[in-house]
Write an enzyme that holds these catalytic residues in place. Structure first.
Site, PDB file in Angstrom:
ATOM      1  N   HIS A 126      -0.839  12.927   5.735  1.00 19.13           N
ATOM      2  CA  HIS A 126      -0.247  11.736   6.334  1.00 19.13           C
ATOM      3  C   HIS A 126       0.157  10.795   5.193  1.00 19.13           C
ATOM      4  O   HIS A 126      -0.648  10.526   4.297  1.00 19.13           O
ATOM      5  CB  HIS A 126      -1.317  11.098   7.232  1.00 19.13           C
ATOM      6  N   ASN A 131       2.246   6.982   4.151  1.00 17.39           N
ATOM      7  CA  ASN A 131       2.721   5.716   4.687  1.00 17.39           C
ATOM      8  C   ASN A 131       3.006   4.772   3.525  1.00 17.39           C
ATOM      9  O   ASN A 131       2.444   4.925   2.431  1.00 17.39           O
ATOM     10  CB  ASN A 131       1.672   5.100   5.627  1.00 17.39           C
ATOM     11  N   ASP A 167       3.813   1.227   9.443  1.00 19.71           N
ATOM     12  CA  ASP A 167       4.629   1.899  10.474  1.00 19.71           C
ATOM     13  C   ASP A 167       5.730   2.754   9.863  1.00 19.71           C
ATOM     14  O   ASP A 167       6.809   2.901  10.448  1.00 19.71           O
ATOM     15  CB  ASP A 167       5.251   0.866  11.436  1.00 19.71           C
ATOM     16  N   ARG A 168       5.453   3.323   8.693  1.00 17.02           N
ATOM     17  CA  ARG A 168       6.449   4.187   8.046  1.00 17.02           C
ATOM     18  C   ARG A 168       5.849   5.566   7.790  1.00 17.02           C
ATOM     19  O   ARG A 168       5.928   6.118   6.692  1.00 17.02           O
ATOM     20  CB  ARG A 168       6.918   3.554   6.736  1.00 17.02           C
ATOM     21  N   GLU A 169       5.267   6.132   8.816  1.00 17.97           N
ATOM     22  CA  GLU A 169       4.517   7.376   8.652  1.00 17.97           C
ATOM     23  C   GLU A 169       5.436   8.598   8.567  1.00 17.97           C
ATOM     24  O   GLU A 169       6.386   8.723   9.339  1.00 17.97           O
ATOM     25  CB  GLU A 169       3.545   7.587   9.824  1.00 17.97           C
ATOM     26  N   ASP A 176       0.194   5.329   0.572  1.00 19.75           N
ATOM     27  CA  ASP A 176      -0.890   6.144   1.129  1.00 19.75           C
ATOM     28  C   ASP A 176      -0.668   7.638   1.105  1.00 19.75           C
ATOM     29  O   ASP A 176       0.377   8.126   1.562  1.00 19.75           O
ATOM     30  CB  ASP A 176      -1.028   5.842   2.642  1.00 19.75           C
ATOM     31  N   GLY A 234      -5.342  13.536  17.770  1.00 19.63           N
ATOM     32  CA  GLY A 234      -5.406  12.256  18.451  1.00 19.63           C
ATOM     33  C   GLY A 234      -6.784  11.860  18.923  1.00 19.63           C
ATOM     34  O   GLY A 234      -6.934  11.013  19.810  1.00 19.63           O
ATOM     35  N   TRP A 285      -9.516   9.321  16.113  1.00 14.81           N
ATOM     36  CA  TRP A 285      -8.060   9.503  16.072  1.00 14.81           C
ATOM     37  C   TRP A 285      -7.565  10.614  15.158  1.00 14.81           C
ATOM     38  O   TRP A 285      -6.443  11.100  15.321  1.00 14.81           O
ATOM     39  CB  TRP A 285      -7.371   8.196  15.648  1.00 14.81           C
ATOM     40  N   GLU A 321      -3.148  10.365   3.068  1.00 14.65           N
ATOM     41  CA  GLU A 321      -4.354  10.587   3.853  1.00 14.65           C
ATOM     42  C   GLU A 321      -4.348  12.031   4.324  1.00 14.65           C
ATOM     43  O   GLU A 321      -3.318  12.533   4.803  1.00 14.65           O
ATOM     44  CB  GLU A 321      -4.434   9.640   5.063  1.00 14.65           C
ATOM     45  N   GLU A 337       0.851  -1.198   0.000  1.00 14.08           N
ATOM     46  CA  GLU A 337       0.000   0.000   0.000  1.00 14.08           C
ATOM     47  C   GLU A 337       0.881   1.241   0.000  1.00 14.08           C
ATOM     48  O   GLU A 337       1.919   1.282   0.669  1.00 14.08           O
ATOM     49  CB  GLU A 337      -0.895  -0.026   1.242  1.00 14.08           C
TER      50      GLU A 337
END
Length: 284
Positions: free
Chosen positions: A113, A115, A123-125, A98, A194, A190, A100, A96
Site C-alpha cells: 500500500h 500513499n 487519499d492518494r492510495e 508511505d 477489509g 482493516w 505499508e 508523509e
C-alpha cells in the site's frame, strides 16, 4: 574535461551505497524490548505479539533524498499485521510518504500500500501485489524524493511516481523535513480483506527484519539543510538523485508494474470521487 566529467558520473553511478548502522542512524521508540538491533548494528528486527507491536525512527530529519532499506516481511500467516515504512513530518498539517505492507493468510500475496500526504491530507492510495515472495528474502524498498517528483521503487524497479503538480494547485511535500519511521503493528480491523480476516495469535510473535539502510539525502539540522543552496552536494556521492527523473527504460518498467501488479489506483476510482478525479490524476 567533458570526458572526465562523464567518467566521474559513470563511476559515481557504480558506487555501492554504504550501508548504515542501526545504532548510529536510528532510535527504537516503542515496543518494550520487542525491537532489537543485532549483528553490531547491521540488522534490526521488529516483533509483534498480542500485547504490543514495536517501532523505530531515524535520528536525522531529511528534506529531499533517496532512501533505501532492505526488508524481509513477516512470513506465513501474517493476516491482520501491518509493516509500515515511511517518511513523516510532525504536526497536524504533516507531509508523509508511505510504504505499508498488509499481511495476508498463508499462500496469499502481501498487499503493498502506498500513499502521499501533503499538509495532513492523503487519499492518494495506490496498491500493488509483488512479483516475488517478500518473506523469503530481503528486498530493497526505496523512496526517491526530490523537488520534481516522488518515486517509489522495489529492487530498483519503479512502481509509482507522484509528480510535483503545484502548477495546477496540487500541494507537494517541499517545506517540511521528515524522519524515517517503521513499525509492526496489529490492524486486523482493516488490514486483511477489509478486516474480515483476523490476526491468528497462535503464530505470534510475528517478526520483520531490516538491513542495509542508506540515505543519500539532505539532512536537516538546526534549521538548515546539509545540501548547499538547495542543490544536493554535501551528503550525496554526485547529487544525481536531486534532479533524477524516469528515463524511458524505467518508464517502461513502471508501466509494466502498473499494468500487471497494481490492484488499486485512486486515480481511476470514479465512485470514490463522484465530483471528479483529483487534479493530479487528470494530467497524466
Amino acid at each position: 574535461m567533458a570526458s572526465m566529467l562523464h567518467l566521474f558520473l559513470v563511476l559515481g553511478s557504480l558506487m555501492v551505497a554504504s550501508a548504515g548502522n542501526f545504532y548510529k542512524d536510528f532510535d527504537i521508540t516503542w515496543g518494550d524490548g520487542r525491537a532489537k538491533i543485532l549483528n553490531n548494528g547491521d540488522l534490526l528486527t521488529l516483533s509483534l505479539d498480542k500485547a504490543s507491536g514495536s517501532g523505530f525512527q531515524s535520528k536525522n530529519e531529511y528534506l529531499y533524498g533517496k532512501i533505501d532499506m532492505q526488508l524481509k516481511l513477516v512470513p506465513g500467516n501474517s493476516a491482520g499485521t501491518v509493516t509500515a515504512y515511511y517518511l513523516k513530518s510532525p504536526g497536524s498539517t504533516w507531509d508523509e510518504i508511505d510504504f505499508e505492507f498488509l499481511g495476508n493468510s498463508s499462500g496469499d500475496p502481501y498487499t503493498l500500500h502506498t500513499n502521499v500526504f501533503t499538509n495532513g491530507k492523503g487519499d492518494r492510495e495506490q496498491q500493488f501485489h509483488l512479483w516475488f515472495d517478500p518473506t523469503a528474502d530481503f528486498h530493497t524498498y526505496s523512496i526517491l524524493w526530490n523537488p520534481q517528483r516522488i518515486v517509489f521503487s522495489v529492487d530498483g524497479t519503479p512502481i509509482r511516481e507522484f509528480k510535483n503538480s503545484e502548477s495546477i494547485g496540487v500541494p507537494f511535500p517541499k517545506n517540511q523535513p521528515m524522519r524515517i519511521y517503521s513499525s509492526l503493528w496489529n490492524a486486523d480491523d482493516w488490514a486483511t480483506r477489509g478486516g474480515l480476516v483476523k490476526t491468528d495469535w497462535t503464530h505470534a510473535p510475528f517478526t520483520a527484519s531490516y538491513r542495509n539502510f542508506n540515505a543519500d539525502a539532505c539532512v536537516w539540522s538546526n534549521g538548515k539543510s546539509s545540501c548547499a543552496s538547495n542543490s544536493a552536494s554535501s551528503t550525496s556521492s554526485n547529487g544525481a538523485w536531486f534532479s533524477q527523473e524516469l528515463d524511458s527504460t524505467n518508464q517502461n518498467r513502471l508501466e509494466w508494474v502498473q499494468k500487471n501488479y497494481m490492484i488499486y489506483n485512486y486515480c481511476t476510482d470514479t465512485k470514490r470521487f463522484p465530483q471528479g478525479l483529483p487534479a493530479e490524476c487528470r494530467t497524466s
